[in-house]
Write an enzyme that holds these catalytic residues in place. Structure first.
Site, PDB file in Angstrom:
ATOM      1  N   LYS A   1       8.431 -22.526  -0.724  1.00  0.00           N
ATOM      2  CA  LYS A   1       7.334 -21.993  -1.390  1.00  0.00           C
ATOM      3  C   LYS A   1       7.246 -21.920  -2.862  1.00  0.00           C
ATOM      4  CE  LYS A   1       3.508 -19.329  -0.568  1.00  0.00           C
ATOM      5  NZ  LYS A   1       3.051 -20.217  -1.272  1.00  0.00           N
TER       6      LYS A   1
ATOM      7  N   LYS B   1      13.437 -16.130  -6.782  1.00  0.00           N
ATOM      8  CA  LYS B   1      12.401 -15.069  -6.541  1.00  0.00           C
ATOM      9  C   LYS B   1      11.917 -14.564  -5.165  1.00  0.00           C
ATOM     10  CE  LYS B   1       9.139 -16.508  -9.337  1.00  0.00           C
ATOM     11  NZ  LYS B   1       7.664 -16.858 -10.026  1.00  0.00           N
TER      12      LYS B   1
ATOM     13  N   LYS C   1       8.256 -26.101  -5.538  1.00  0.00           N
ATOM     14  CA  LYS C   1       7.272 -26.276  -6.676  1.00  0.00           C
ATOM     15  C   LYS C   1       6.609 -27.584  -6.728  1.00  0.00           C
ATOM     16  CE  LYS C   1       5.597 -23.299  -9.985  1.00  0.00           C
ATOM     17  NZ  LYS C   1       5.659 -21.896 -10.037  1.00  0.00           N
TER      18      LYS C   1
ATOM     19  N   THR D   1      -0.062 -11.146  -9.479  1.00  0.00           N
ATOM     20  CA  THR D   1       1.047 -11.557 -10.328  1.00  0.00           C
ATOM     21  C   THR D   1       1.114 -10.306 -11.393  1.00  0.00           C
ATOM     22  OG1 THR D   1       0.793 -13.768  -9.812  1.00  0.00           O
ATOM     23  CG2 THR D   1       2.034 -13.004 -11.793  1.00  0.00           C
TER      24      THR D   1
ATOM     25  N   ASN E   1      -4.764 -16.077 -15.821  1.00  0.00           N
ATOM     26  CA  ASN E   1      -4.817 -15.135 -14.774  1.00  0.00           C
ATOM     27  C   ASN E   1      -3.724 -14.101 -14.725  1.00  0.00           C
ATOM     28  OD1 ASN E   1      -5.403 -14.124 -12.248  1.00  0.00           O
ATOM     29  ND2 ASN E   1      -3.642 -15.187 -10.960  1.00  0.00           N
TER      30      ASN E   1
ATOM     31  N   SER F   1       1.079 -13.861  -1.862  1.00  0.00           N
ATOM     32  CA  SER F   1       1.028 -15.285  -1.079  1.00  0.00           C
ATOM     33  C   SER F   1       1.795 -15.074   0.329  1.00  0.00           C
ATOM     34  CB  SER F   1       1.616 -16.557  -1.881  1.00  0.00           C
ATOM     35  OG  SER F   1       1.016 -16.879  -2.737  1.00  0.00           O
TER      36      SER F   1
HETATM   37  N1  GLU Z   1       3.032 -19.972  -9.050  1.00  0.00           N
HETATM   38  C1  GLU Z   1       3.521 -18.719  -8.476  1.00  0.00           C
HETATM   39  C2  GLU Z   1       4.836 -18.285  -9.325  1.00  0.00           C
HETATM   40  O1  GLU Z   1       5.430 -19.001  -9.972  1.00  0.00           O
HETATM   41  C3  GLU Z   1       2.829 -18.196  -7.143  1.00  0.00           C
HETATM   42  C4  GLU Z   1       3.778 -18.865  -6.239  1.00  0.00           C
HETATM   43  C5  GLU Z   1       3.306 -18.675  -4.785  1.00  0.00           C
HETATM   44  O2  GLU Z   1       2.171 -17.902  -4.631  1.00  0.00           O
HETATM   45  O3  GLU Z   1       3.883 -19.414  -3.963  1.00  0.00           O
HETATM   46  O4  GLU Z   1       5.286 -17.339  -8.682  1.00  0.00           O
END
Ligand code: GLU
Length: 428
Positions: A68, A92, A104, A188, A219, A356
């Site tokens: 994810k 995370k 990622k 976030t 954002n 998410s």
């Molecule tokens: N890009 C965001 C992060 O760094 C969200 C990642 C997601 O929702 O999968 O946490």
């Protein structure tokens, strides 16, 4: 040569190791990204020429669930950066106890230089290139720096075309009408706000007497600045990639947001005479913002902002990392010596991936939640995971960052060990 971002990121594992009983096998496992994909994306430009863009998708670990993590469009994207971001996603998701591993993606591009059609063709090309590598039970992309619901919607559409099956759960952060979740756009910042709200009473700093500087007005940055200012905090400085503004009395954040949206930048605030009166302010650089004499500093832009070069100059008492990786491991040590509390990215900005997860659950169940339900569940999750990390940091006298890694490592270690350990195979 300076240390790679990934080498610096994995440094955090070493520090946490001292406090966790994790098997050697599990640790070894977590030191390496599981799969790194590097792709070339041919895009027909509006003027008829062909340009090849470089793209990446890294699945760091999927022991606890499918990979994810977002996809970043930025001119400085490299494999090293994407690997580091995938590493952070792994921890995370474990910190928040989400049933996901970490991944990622990124494309090396300045999206501001592309037309809307070029951006769409690039996005569809990226998905064509990585389609065999993602899926609702494999790896689920989402937005990140300079990607948004529209772009994610194209990703979902392209994947569905390839699979000949509508597959909303393949990406999160979609437009609401294409299966997105309410509250994902502000998640976030909202998650960070819940952490701040839970932690600030421990420092006896009432909002009205607490000054805050926020670096980054995307954002995450713009929303957290607004949430804090609505909660009564004195948000005295904000910035975007072009520069920032400062006002000791506190800034009018909603007006700055309106302004940024209409003029495409905070810079316009101080560049155009006629609008200089919109809010009272002084002009500052991004570097100056970081070293302001404020109570709370919120880096909400990119990684590597506070390094050994400027850590000594930081005057804030508390830092909440809304960006991924804004502080290097070398800077961590200096901040710790100065007695500055750092609340780490893998906890503070986890609200995005948490909603998410909610979006993915809603897509798979077909039952959609109200905004209130989303925010209530988000708050519960953020507070539930923040408290034990705070307790651990107090009991063991370790930083919040190390405590968060220990918290995550315990879960990751347990999952890796469940597939068999050295002791299990060697015992008769
Ligand atoms: N890009 C965001 C992060 O760094 C969200 C990642 C997601 O929702 O999968 O946490």
């Amino acid at each position: 040569m300076s240390k790679s971002l990934f080498a610096d990121a994995s440094q955090r594992l070493e520090q946490a190791m001292k406090y966790v009983a994790i098997s050697e096998d599990a640790l070894e496992h977590l030191k390496h990204p599981k799969i790194s994909l590097s792709v070339s994306i041919p895009v027909r430009m509006d003027n008829g020429s062909l340009r090849i863009f470089q793209g990446y998708r890294v699945r760091y670990d999927d022991t606890r669930g499918p990979g994810k993590g977002g996809v970043r469009y930025h001119p400085n994207v490299t494999l090293d950066e994407v690997q580091s971001l995938a590493f952070w996603m792994t921890f995370k998701c474990a910190v928040l106890n989400l049933p996901f591993g970490g991944a990622k993606g990124g494309v090396t591009v300045n999206p501001k230089e592309l037309s809307k059609l070029e951006l769409e063709r690039l996005t569809r090309g990226y998905i064509d290139a990585i389609a065999d590598f993602i899926g609702p039970d494999v790896d689920i992309p989402a937005p990140d720096v300079y990607t948004n619901p529209m772009i994610v919607g194209w990703m979902m559409d392209q994947y569905s075309i390839i699979r000949r099956q509508l597959t909303p759960a393949v990406v999160t952060g979609k437009p609401i009408t294409l299966g997105g979740s309410l509250g994902r756009d502000t998640a976030t910042a909202m998650g960070a706000f819940f952490v701040i709200e839970a932690m600030m009473p421990k420092f006896d700093m009432p909002p009205q007497e607490t000054s805050v500087a926020v670096q980054g007005f995307g954002n995450a940055g713009a929303h957290i600045a607004e949430l804090l200012s609505k909660a009564g905090y004195k948000v005295v400085a904000v910035s975007d990639s072009q520069g920032g503004v400062y006002c000791k009395k506190g800034l009018d954040i909603p007006r700055i947001r309106q302004f940024k949206e209409s003029q495409k930048g905070i810079k316009a605030l101080y560049c155009e005479d006629s609008v200089c009166k919109v809010v009272e302010h002084e002009v500052i650089t991004n570097e100056q913002l970081l070293t302001l004499d404020v109570d709370v500093l919120i880096p909400a832009a990119l990684e590597n902002q506070i390094t050994e070069a400027n850590a000594k100059e930081i005057k804030a008492k508390i830092i909440f990392e809304v960006a991924n990786g804004p502080i290097t491991s070398g800077a961590d040590k200096i901040l710790e010596e100065k007695g500055i509390y750092v609340f780490p990215d893998i906890l503070v900005n986890a609200g995005g991936v948490t909603v998410s997860y909610f979006e993915w659950v809603q897509n798979r169940s077909g039952l959609y939640w109200t905004l209130q339900e989303v925010n209530q569940r988000l708050k519960q999750k953020m507070v539930e995971e923040t408290e034990p990390i705070w307790q651990m940091s107090q009991e063991l006298a370790i930083s919040m960052r190390t405590a968060a890694y220990v918290h995550a490592l315990n879960r990751l270690g347990e999952a890796i060990n469940a597939k068999g350990t050295r002791d299990y195979y060697l015992s008769k």
